[in-house]
Design a protein around this motif. Structure first.
Motif: not given
Ligand SMILES: [Zn+2]
Length: 121
Positions: A73-98
Motif C-alpha cells: 500500500a505504501a509503494v502504491q501510495h508513493a507511485l500515485s504521489r509521483i503521478d500527481e507530482g507530489l512525490y517530494s512534498i511532505c504530506e504534513r507541512c508541505g516542505a520539500t523532502i530531500p
C-alpha cells in the motif's frame, strides 16, 4: 527532484510493487511455507508438527501478510504521489523532502522533521 531521478524512483517502486504483489498472491494461494521455499530460505518448521507451532505458523502468516500488504500500500501510495507530482512534498507541512531521504526510503511521505514529530507522539 530531477525528472531523471524521479523516473529511477518510479522504476524502483514499480519493481517493488510487482514483487510484493507476487508475494501477497503466493501467501494467499499457498501460505507462507510456499514463499519461504520459493525464496530459498531454510525451512525447518515442517518438522515441528505439534499443535503449538501450527498455531504459531498461522499467526506468522497473518503478520507477514499484513506487513506485505502495508508495504504494498505504501509503494502504491508513493507511485500515485509521483503521478500527481507530489512525490517530494511532505504530506504534513508541505516542505520539500530531500532526494537523499527518498532514495534511502522510497515510500517516505514526510520530511525528517515531521517524521520525528510523528514518532515522538
Ligand atoms: Zn514536513
Amino acid at each position: 527532484m530531477e525528472k531523471a531521478t524521479q523516473k529511477q524512483m518510479r522504476e524502483r517502486l514499480e519493481n517493488d510493487r510487482a514483487r510484493l504483489a507476487e508475494q501477497v498472491e503466493t501467501i494467499e494461494r499457498e501460505g507462507y511455507e510456499a514463499l519461504s521455499e520459493a525464496s530459498g530460505e531454510n525451512n525447518y518448521r515442517d518438522h515441528m508438527a505439534d499443535q503449538g507451532s501450527a498455531t504459531f505458523d498461522r499467526e506468522l502468516d497473518m503478520t507477514l501478510e499484513e506487513n506485505l500488504r502495508d508495504t504494498l500500500a505504501a509503494v502504491q501510495h508513493a507511485l500515485s504521489r509521483i503521478d500527481e507530482g507530489l512525490y517530494s512534498i511532505c504530506e504534513r507541512c508541505g516542505a520539500t523532502i530531500p532526494d537523499e531521504r527518498l532514495e534511502a526510503m522510497p515510500t517516505a511521505t514526510l520530511c525528517i522533521k515531521c517524521k520525528a514529530e510523528e514518532e515522538s507522539r
